[in-house]
Design a protein around this motif. Structure first.
Motif, PDB file in Angstrom:
ATOM      1  N   ASP A 126    -117.956  12.481 -67.779  1.00  0.00           N
ATOM      2  CA  ASP A 126    -117.676  11.134 -68.255  1.00  0.00           C
ATOM      3  C   ASP A 126    -118.998  10.434 -68.519  1.00  0.00           C
ATOM      4  O   ASP A 126    -120.051  10.900 -68.087  1.00  0.00           O
ATOM      5  N   LYS A 127    -118.926   9.323 -69.260  1.00  0.00           N
ATOM      6  CA  LYS A 127    -120.128   8.531 -69.517  1.00  0.00           C
ATOM      7  C   LYS A 127    -119.728   7.093 -69.766  1.00  0.00           C
ATOM      8  O   LYS A 127    -118.584   6.796 -70.145  1.00  0.00           O
ATOM      9  N   LEU A 128    -120.667   6.201 -69.527  1.00  0.00           N
ATOM     10  CA  LEU A 128    -120.460   4.781 -69.770  1.00  0.00           C
ATOM     11  C   LEU A 128    -120.997   4.442 -71.159  1.00  0.00           C
ATOM     12  O   LEU A 128    -122.136   4.771 -71.488  1.00  0.00           O
ATOM     13  N   GLN A 129    -120.146   3.829 -71.974  1.00  0.00           N
ATOM     14  CA  GLN A 129    -120.538   3.435 -73.326  1.00  0.00           C
ATOM     15  C   GLN A 129    -119.992   2.051 -73.612  1.00  0.00           C
ATOM     16  O   GLN A 129    -118.778   1.845 -73.558  1.00  0.00           O
ATOM     17  N   ASP A 130    -120.859   1.112 -73.909  1.00  0.00           N
ATOM     18  CA  ASP A 130    -120.463  -0.280 -74.191  1.00  0.00           C
ATOM     19  C   ASP A 130    -119.609  -0.864 -73.066  1.00  0.00           C
ATOM     20  O   ASP A 130    -118.625  -1.562 -73.313  1.00  0.00           O
ATOM     21  N   GLY A 131    -119.938  -0.541 -71.831  1.00  0.00           N
ATOM     22  CA  GLY A 131    -119.215  -1.070 -70.682  1.00  0.00           C
ATOM     23  C   GLY A 131    -117.885  -0.387 -70.403  1.00  0.00           C
ATOM     24  O   GLY A 131    -117.150  -0.802 -69.515  1.00  0.00           O
ATOM     25  N   LYS A 132    -117.560   0.653 -71.128  1.00  0.00           N
ATOM     26  CA  LYS A 132    -116.303   1.387 -70.949  1.00  0.00           C
ATOM     27  C   LYS A 132    -116.607   2.839 -70.592  1.00  0.00           C
ATOM     28  O   LYS A 132    -117.575   3.418 -71.082  1.00  0.00           O
ATOM     29  N   VAL A 133    -115.762   3.431 -69.760  1.00  0.00           N
ATOM     30  CA  VAL A 133    -115.934   4.833 -69.388  1.00  0.00           C
ATOM     31  C   VAL A 133    -115.212   5.717 -70.397  1.00  0.00           C
ATOM     32  O   VAL A 133    -114.050   5.482 -70.725  1.00  0.00           O
ATOM     33  N   LEU A 134    -115.918   6.714 -70.897  1.00  0.00           N
ATOM     34  CA  LEU A 134    -115.318   7.729 -71.765  1.00  0.00           C
ATOM     35  C   LEU A 134    -115.245   9.025 -70.971  1.00  0.00           C
ATOM     36  O   LEU A 134    -116.237   9.446 -70.369  1.00  0.00           O
ATOM     37  N   TYR A 135    -114.064   9.638 -70.942  1.00  0.00           N
ATOM     38  CA  TYR A 135    -113.869  10.910 -70.258  1.00  0.00           C
ATOM     39  C   TYR A 135    -114.036  12.032 -71.272  1.00  0.00           C
ATOM     40  O   TYR A 135    -113.501  11.973 -72.366  1.00  0.00           O
ATOM     41  N   LYS A 136    -114.803  13.037 -70.883  1.00  0.00           N
ATOM     42  CA  LYS A 136    -115.114  14.153 -71.778  1.00  0.00           C
ATOM     43  C   LYS A 136    -114.252  15.352 -71.404  1.00  0.00           C
ATOM     44  O   LYS A 136    -114.207  15.750 -70.231  1.00  0.00           O
ATOM     45  N   MET A 137    -113.563  15.905 -72.415  1.00  0.00           N
ATOM     46  CA  MET A 137    -112.669  17.041 -72.194  1.00  0.00           C
ATOM     47  C   MET A 137    -113.052  18.189 -73.108  1.00  0.00           C
ATOM     48  O   MET A 137    -113.473  17.976 -74.246  1.00  0.00           O
ATOM     49  N   GLN A 138    -112.870  19.380 -72.598  1.00  0.00           N
ATOM     50  CA  GLN A 138    -113.030  20.595 -73.408  1.00  0.00           C
ATOM     51  C   GLN A 138    -111.636  21.138 -73.666  1.00  0.00           C
ATOM     52  O   GLN A 138    -110.890  21.414 -72.730  1.00  0.00           O
ATOM     53  N   ILE A 139    -111.269  21.264 -74.927  1.00  0.00           N
ATOM     54  CA  ILE A 139    -109.953  21.773 -75.314  1.00  0.00           C
ATOM     55  C   ILE A 139    -110.152  23.119 -75.985  1.00  0.00           C
ATOM     56  O   ILE A 139    -110.914  23.234 -76.943  1.00  0.00           O
ATOM     57  N   TYR A 140    -109.459  24.121 -75.481  1.00  0.00           N
ATOM     58  CA  TYR A 140    -109.622  25.489 -75.976  1.00  0.00           C
ATOM     59  C   TYR A 140    -108.290  26.001 -76.496  1.00  0.00           C
ATOM     60  O   TYR A 140    -107.283  25.963 -75.787  1.00  0.00           O
ATOM     61  N   ASP A 141    -108.267  26.433 -77.749  1.00  0.00           N
ATOM     62  CA  ASP A 141    -107.081  27.028 -78.364  1.00  0.00           C
ATOM     63  C   ASP A 141    -107.126  28.528 -78.074  1.00  0.00           C
ATOM     64  O   ASP A 141    -107.989  29.236 -78.594  1.00  0.00           O
ATOM     65  N   THR A 142    -106.204  29.006 -77.237  1.00  0.00           N
ATOM     66  CA  THR A 142    -106.246  30.402 -76.803  1.00  0.00           C
ATOM     67  C   THR A 142    -105.909  31.389 -77.917  1.00  0.00           C
ATOM     68  O   THR A 142    -106.303  32.548 -77.840  1.00  0.00           O
ATOM     69  N   SER A 143    -105.212  30.929 -78.954  1.00  0.00           N
ATOM     70  CA  SER A 143    -104.864  31.857 -80.035  1.00  0.00           C
ATOM     71  C   SER A 143    -105.988  32.012 -81.058  1.00  0.00           C
ATOM     72  O   SER A 143    -106.247  33.105 -81.542  1.00  0.00           O
ATOM     73  N   THR A 144    -106.691  30.917 -81.373  1.00  0.00           N
ATOM     74  CA  THR A 144    -107.754  30.983 -82.372  1.00  0.00           C
ATOM     75  C   THR A 144    -109.145  31.106 -81.752  1.00  0.00           C
ATOM     76  O   THR A 144    -110.118  31.313 -82.456  1.00  0.00           O
ATOM     77  N   LYS A 145    -109.207  30.917 -80.433  1.00  0.00           N
ATOM     78  CA  LYS A 145    -110.480  30.963 -79.694  1.00  0.00           C
ATOM     79  C   LYS A 145    -111.440  29.851 -80.127  1.00  0.00           C
ATOM     80  O   LYS A 145    -112.646  29.991 -80.056  1.00  0.00           O
TER      81      LYS A 145
END
Length: 71
Positions: free
Chosen positions: A12-31
């Motif tokens: 996560d990170k703070l940007q303009d006073g708001k927290v942004l959550y960072k996610m990694q999304i992985y498509d198992t069929s297309t890799k």
């Protein structure tokens, strides 16, 4: 065959006073992997929309705000 995804919270990170959550999304069929950043409220809205598509119990409960900092 429907696509299957793996989603992992990676930070996560703070940007303009708001927290942004960072996610990694992985498509198992297309890799293919995407890195996505979103605010808590946007993630909650996505979860609510998914609840309309899936039967009760198919999705885990959405964690309360602050959960990521406690675990």
């Amino acid at each position: 065959m429907e696509p299957e995804y793996s989603i992992k919270f990676v930070g996560d990170k703070l940007q303009d006073g708001k927290v942004l959550y960072k996610m990694q999304i992985y498509d198992t069929s297309t890799k293919v992997t995407w890195i996505v950043e979103a605010r808590f409220s946007h993630l909650r809205d996505i979860h609510k929309a998914l609840e309309l598509r899936f039967s009760k119990g198919e999705l885990p409960d959405f964690p309360p705000k602050g959960w990521w900092y406690e675990n």
